[in-house]
Design an enzyme around this catalytic site. Structure first.
Site, PDB file in Angstrom:
ATOM      1  N   GLY A 167      -5.350  12.022 -32.828  1.00 45.57           N
ATOM      2  CA  GLY A 167      -5.989  12.798 -31.756  1.00 45.57           C
ATOM      3  C   GLY A 167      -7.271  13.431 -32.236  1.00 45.57           C
ATOM      4  O   GLY A 167      -7.442  13.717 -33.430  1.00 45.57           O
ATOM      5  N   LYS A 191      -9.097   5.738 -43.003  1.00 38.54           N
ATOM      6  CA  LYS A 191      -8.019   5.318 -43.939  1.00 38.54           C
ATOM      7  C   LYS A 191      -8.230   3.906 -44.465  1.00 38.54           C
ATOM      8  O   LYS A 191      -7.845   3.584 -45.581  1.00 38.54           O
ATOM      9  CB  LYS A 191      -6.656   5.423 -43.261  1.00 38.54           C
ATOM     10  CG  LYS A 191      -6.483   4.468 -42.081  1.00 38.54           C
ATOM     11  CD  LYS A 191      -5.970   5.163 -40.865  1.00 38.54           C
ATOM     12  CE  LYS A 191      -6.420   4.435 -39.626  1.00 38.54           C
ATOM     13  NZ  LYS A 191      -6.055   5.063 -38.398  1.00 38.54           N
ATOM     14  N   VAL A 224     -13.353  10.997 -33.117  1.00 37.54           N
ATOM     15  CA  VAL A 224     -13.207  11.968 -34.211  1.00 37.54           C
ATOM     16  C   VAL A 224     -14.548  12.663 -34.498  1.00 37.54           C
ATOM     17  O   VAL A 224     -14.604  13.887 -34.679  1.00 37.54           O
ATOM     18  CB  VAL A 224     -12.645  11.292 -35.486  1.00 37.54           C
ATOM     19  CG1 VAL A 224     -12.487  12.316 -36.604  1.00 37.54           C
ATOM     20  CG2 VAL A 224     -11.305  10.626 -35.197  1.00 37.54           C
ATOM     21  N   GLU A 239      -3.652   1.427 -28.380  1.00 32.09           N
ATOM     22  CA  GLU A 239      -4.908   0.661 -28.341  1.00 32.09           C
ATOM     23  C   GLU A 239      -4.727  -0.615 -27.520  1.00 32.09           C
ATOM     24  O   GLU A 239      -3.623  -1.151 -27.444  1.00 32.09           O
ATOM     25  CB  GLU A 239      -5.285   0.221 -29.767  1.00 32.09           C
ATOM     26  CG  GLU A 239      -5.455   1.328 -30.773  1.00 32.09           C
ATOM     27  CD  GLU A 239      -6.830   1.955 -30.721  1.00 32.09           C
ATOM     28  OE1 GLU A 239      -7.714   1.387 -30.053  1.00 32.09           O
ATOM     29  OE2 GLU A 239      -7.004   3.019 -31.336  1.00 32.09           O
ATOM     30  N   LYS A 250      -1.884   4.008 -44.994  1.00 31.13           N
ATOM     31  CA  LYS A 250      -1.651   5.438 -45.235  1.00 31.13           C
ATOM     32  C   LYS A 250      -0.673   5.654 -46.392  1.00 31.13           C
ATOM     33  O   LYS A 250      -0.890   6.519 -47.238  1.00 31.13           O
ATOM     34  CB  LYS A 250      -1.147   6.100 -43.954  1.00 31.13           C
ATOM     35  CG  LYS A 250      -2.227   6.148 -42.856  1.00 31.13           C
ATOM     36  CD  LYS A 250      -1.640   6.548 -41.527  1.00 31.13           C
ATOM     37  CE  LYS A 250      -2.698   6.684 -40.449  1.00 31.13           C
ATOM     38  NZ  LYS A 250      -2.117   6.786 -39.099  1.00 31.13           N
ATOM     39  N   GLY A 304      -3.423  12.613 -39.727  1.00 28.17           N
ATOM     40  CA  GLY A 304      -4.348  13.334 -38.834  1.00 28.17           C
ATOM     41  C   GLY A 304      -4.565  14.768 -39.290  1.00 28.17           C
ATOM     42  O   GLY A 304      -5.108  15.015 -40.370  1.00 28.17           O
TER      43      GLY A 304
HETATM   44  N1  HSE Z   1      -3.531   4.577 -34.605  1.00 28.25           N
HETATM   45  C1  HSE Z   1      -3.185   5.687 -35.430  1.00 28.25           C
HETATM   46  C2  HSE Z   1      -1.815   6.207 -34.996  1.00 28.25           C
HETATM   47  C3  HSE Z   1      -4.232   6.762 -35.315  1.00 28.25           C
HETATM   48  O1  HSE Z   1      -1.292   5.789 -33.960  1.00 28.25           O
HETATM   49  O2  HSE Z   1      -1.222   7.023 -35.718  1.00 28.25           O
HETATM   50  C4  HSE Z   1      -4.243   7.752 -36.426  1.00 28.25           C
HETATM   51  O3  HSE Z   1      -4.522   7.199 -37.672  1.00 28.25           O
END
Ligand code: HSE
Length: 402
Positions: A299, A102, A12, A187, A202, A131
């Site tokens: 992204g 976040k 980012v 990930e 979130k 995002g």
């Molecule tokens: N890991 C998060 C997702 C990234 O997959 O939405 C964005 O916060």
């Protein structure tokens, strides 16, 4: 010149530098002060030999904090440590901070906003949810004539990508996850995404803005997608529905609850068509009714774009406070035992009679799944459902969002 520092030169952070460089004419015009935004420092533990911004890379945060010229900081480090400490110190020195973090916003949002305002600067976090989708600013500045009573979102791109592929390919969770990891979409440690923890933080942020008080993410009931199987999607197809990981909060008759869980939604649901890594948030206001915000929820460039939109906002308000109603007082959430839904239930064939005794007014679902009996219950509270489910010998259940 409006001097900016970027803390964290990862995905980012490097996106922030790229957005500011590529769109500098637009950005400078929109800052409105007749001044240009300039990145003075990039803080990171690593060196970046050959990077075009190599000369700006520093390793000591004190250089940023001690430089009175730096007015705005982009915190794109992620995590609580040392981001919390750096942010707090920057705000106490009157430097505005714009973040995509976040985790930090959900854990310390009200405190950091208060410190910012006490020091005539701002703590902005548009990129922390959804995002690149504008959702924080609409809640803070656009929907100010509304009493917002419901927020429903697909807030995690990784799980939405996995569920979309399970739906299209009839594949199992573990196989899609493995492939998504190999392709770099998920990930290496996918726990925060697949267990719903990311979406939980979130929705805690959005819920706090919805009620102006602090919704603790620790109090939000959270269930991930790891138990969803290809068989669940066979039933979903038979019902003309799909399965989505929803994060939602509701205020009903003065009671407030929030949760993250997989839900069955029908083709007419506004979130049905939100697929792959896309995110979307439906907001219900008492005057406006429904509104929806859709776009790329993760992204490099979409997230960086949201961070830079906050930089522009800070540049327009140097020395002034941008209002944000998020009080530090914790909201007492109602336990989800009181929340009501219809439930889709699977039982083995031998438990059919037991299940029908426990759930009298069930609608049977016909699908090509041998050895099972499946049905949808009438609407009932979670508490009532759990009580009845004990007597029905169920294989699994998924809530319906209607
Ligand atoms: N890991 C998060 C997702 C990234 O997959 O939405 C964005 O916060």
């Amino acid at each position: 010149m409006i001097q900016v520092a970027v803390m964290g030169y990862g995905t980012v952070g490097s996106g922030v530098v790229e957005v500011i460089e590529k769109n500098k004419e637009e950005i400078n015009k929109k800052c409105g002060a007749g001044e240009a935004v300039n990145i003075k420092y990039i803080l990171d533990l690593r060196d970046f030999p050959g990077d075009p911004y190599e000369s700006k890379v520093i390793h000591d945060v004190e250089q940023i904090l001690n430089d009175p010229e730096v007015k705005i900081i982009c915190e794109t480090m992620g995590g609580l440590k040392p981001a919390y400490d750096f942010t707090k110190r920057a705000l106490m020195l009157g430097k505005s901070v714009c973040t995509s973090n976040k985790e930090l916003v959900a854990a310390h949002g009200p405190e950091l906003i208060r410190i910012a305002h006490e020091n005539q600067c701002n703590y902005l976090f548009e990129a922390s949810v959804g995002g690149g989708i504008p959702i924080i600013r609409p809640l803070n500045y656009s929907l100010t004539a509304e009493k917002i009573d419901a927020i429903t979102g697909i807030l995690n791109g990784t799980t939405n990508y996995i569920l979309s592929r399970m739906e299209k390919e009839g594949a199992d969770f573990a196989d899609v996850l493995k492939d998504a990891q190999e392709k770099g979409y998920a990930e290496r440690n996918p726990e925060a995404d697949v267990e719903g923890y990311d979406a939980c933080r979130k929705i805690a942020i959005l819920s706090s803005l919805m009620c102006g008080k602090n919704v603790r993410y620790q109090d939000i009931y959270t269930e991930g997608i790891t138990k969803i199987t290809s068989t669940d999607f066979i039933y979903a197809h038979a019902m003309g529905k799909t399965i989505k990981l929803l994060a939602l909060s509701r205020e009903e008759k003065g009671k407030f609850y929030a949760m993250v869980a997989p839900f069955l939604i029908s083709k007419s649901h506004p979130l049905y068509m939100v697929n792959d890594v896309f995110n979307a948030v439906c907001v219900h206001g008492n005057m406006l009714g429904d509104s929806m915000y859709y776009g790329r929820g993760a992204g490099k460039l979409p997230t960086a774009s949201a961070v830079v939109s906050d930089v522009v906002d800070c540049a327009r308000h140097i020395g002034k406070v941008i209002m944000c109603f998020w009080d530090g007082q914790d909201v007492a959430l109602t336990g989800i035992g009181e929340a009501s839904h219809r439930f889709f239930v699977r039982v083995s064939l031998e438990n059919e009679r037991k299940a029908l005794e426990a759930f009298e007014r069930a609608s049977v679902i016909e699908a090509d799944v041998p050895g099972e009996f499946a049905f949808v219950t009438e609407k009932m509270t979670e508490e009532e459902f759990n009580k009845r489910a004990l007597e029905a010998g169920i294989i699994s259940r998924i809530r319906l969002n209607e």
